[in-house]
Design an enzyme around this catalytic site. Structure first.
Site, mmCIF file in Angstrom:
data_model
loop_
_atom_site.group_PDB
_atom_site.id
_atom_site.type_symbol
_atom_site.label_atom_id
_atom_site.label_comp_id
_atom_site.label_asym_id
_atom_site.label_seq_id
_atom_site.Cartn_x
_atom_site.Cartn_y
_atom_site.Cartn_z
ATOM 1 N N GLY A 1 0.773 -1.232 0.000
ATOM 2 C CA GLY A 1 0.000 0.000 0.000
ATOM 3 C C GLY A 1 0.806 1.285 0.000
ATOM 4 C CG ASN B 1 1.973 3.209 -5.750
ATOM 5 O OD1 ASN B 1 2.321 4.210 -6.353
ATOM 6 N ND2 ASN B 1 2.651 2.084 -5.797
ATOM 7 N NE ARG C 1 -11.448 -14.885 -10.189
ATOM 8 C CZ ARG C 1 -10.199 -14.404 -10.307
ATOM 9 N NH1 ARG C 1 -9.937 -13.406 -11.117
ATOM 10 N NH2 ARG C 1 -9.223 -14.934 -9.598
ATOM 11 C CG ASN D 1 -2.563 -0.666 -13.195
ATOM 12 O OD1 ASN D 1 -2.560 -0.959 -12.004
ATOM 13 N ND2 ASN D 1 -1.734 -1.205 -14.066
ATOM 14 C CG HIS E 1 3.027 -1.536 -15.421
ATOM 15 N ND1 HIS E 1 2.751 -2.802 -14.958
ATOM 16 C CD2 HIS E 1 4.120 -1.643 -16.221
ATOM 17 C CE1 HIS E 1 3.645 -3.642 -15.459
ATOM 18 N NE2 HIS E 1 4.481 -2.964 -16.228
ATOM 19 C CG ASP F 1 0.087 -3.792 -17.513
ATOM 20 O OD1 ASP F 1 0.927 -4.696 -17.372
ATOM 21 O OD2 ASP F 1 -0.656 -3.379 -16.599
ATOM 22 C CD GLN G 1 14.873 8.863 -8.262
ATOM 23 O OE1 GLN G 1 14.966 8.958 -9.478
ATOM 24 N NE2 GLN G 1 15.932 8.722 -7.475
ATOM 25 C CD GLU H 1 5.718 2.121 -8.678
ATOM 26 O OE1 GLU H 1 4.758 1.773 -7.981
ATOM 27 O OE2 GLU H 1 6.674 1.372 -8.923
HETATM 28 C C1 GRF Z 1 3.910 -1.099 -7.137
HETATM 29 O O1 GRF Z 1 5.230 -1.335 -7.565
HETATM 30 C C2 GRF Z 1 3.044 -0.824 -8.330
HETATM 31 O O2 GRF Z 1 3.716 -0.195 -9.387
HETATM 32 C C3 GRF Z 1 2.645 -2.188 -8.777
HETATM 33 O O3 GRF Z 1 2.488 -2.945 -7.590
HETATM 34 C C4 GRF Z 1 3.274 -2.351 -6.561
HETATM 35 C C5 GRF Z 1 2.350 -2.032 -5.425
HETATM 36 O O4 GRF Z 1 3.083 -1.589 -4.363
HETATM 37 N N1 GRF Z 1 1.434 -2.144 -9.551
HETATM 38 P P1 GRF Z 1 2.295 -0.924 -3.125
HETATM 39 O O5 GRF Z 1 1.282 -1.940 -2.625
HETATM 40 O O6 GRF Z 1 1.629 0.327 -3.632
HETATM 41 O O7 GRF Z 1 3.379 -0.636 -2.123
#
Ligand code: GRF
Length: 210
Positions: free
Chosen positions: A12, A14, A66, A108, A110, A151, A179, A181
């Site tokens: 988490g 991000n 699913r 998303n 990535h 993606d 730097q 995300e």
């Molecule tokens: C991040 O590297 C993101 O780019 C990828 O999964 C990871 C998630 O990390 N999609 P976090 O849970 O946000 O720390």
């Protein structure tokens, strides 16, 4: 006020960058109204709790099929009445019905410069291992709208990060997170909240600030 629902599976960081950016005014006119994880042990749920954001866990493992999960998951998402859904390390395939219902309202993050090192099998550390294996000198991160592919949706923002000599996958992952995300995901949400992102002919365009 943009109602943002964040979907998570892991640490988490991000999500935390988004929560901090809202608290510090770098994201305007938006609020995280909920967090959903497929993983009950995701530390992201602890981060949501600490921020006073309602969190819940819905796992495909709790359902016989699913299809059943997809139906219940979409119901749970709809209950939050999100204007924007953010996949922040969410590792479950988004149900096709949800892609349709929230067309160009799911984004998303990535950890590569799409179209490099993306698609099926490229997630988490695997992305950085592949980049080092290939010997690229520049990596980075991408925020894109989610469509039916993996993606493959319209790219909103990207940010480049240099590979350093001696980088390990973990060191590279950390630098890309710090730097790139944690900067472009909040920036993308703010741009969307300001109404500055449009999709035309399958490409996302960011309008100049008034
Ligand atoms: C991040 O590297 C993101 O780019 C990828 O999964 C990871 C998630 O990390 N999609 P976090 O849970 O946000 O720390």
């Amino acid at each position: 006020m943009l109602r943002v629902l964040v979907l998570v599976s892991g640490g988490g960081t991000n999500l935390q960058a988004v929560l901090d950016s809202i608290a510090e005014g770098r994201i305007r006119d938006a609020e995280v109204t909920g967090v959903i994880s497929n993983n009950p042990n995701a530390y992201a749920l602890e981060r949501a709790k600490a921020a006073g954001v309602p969190g819940k866990c819905i796992s495909p493992k709790s359902f016989d099929t699913r299809e059943e999960f997809n139906e219940k998951f979409l119901e749970a998402v709809d209950e939050y009445r999100p204007d924007l859904i953010v996949l922040a390390g969410f590792l479950v395939v988004i149900p096709p019905a949800m892609i349709s219902r929230y067309r160009n309202r799911i984004i998303n993050i990535h950890p590569s410069l799409i179209p490099s090192f993306c698609g099926t099998g490229y997630y988490g550390l695997k992305v950085h291992e592949a980049a080092l294996e290939r010997g690229v000198k520049v990596v980075g991160a991408t925020v894109h709208f989610v469509d039916e592919g993996t993606d493959t949706g319209p790219i909103i923002l990207q940010k480049a990060v240099e590979v350093q000599p001696g980088d390990t996958p973990k060191a590279l992952q950390k630098r890309v997170m710090e730097q790139a995300e944690w900067r472009i995901l909040p920036e993308a949400i703010d741009l969307i909240a300001q109404g500055r992102v449009r999709v035309t002919d399958g490409r996302a365009v960011v309008a100049e600030e008034d």
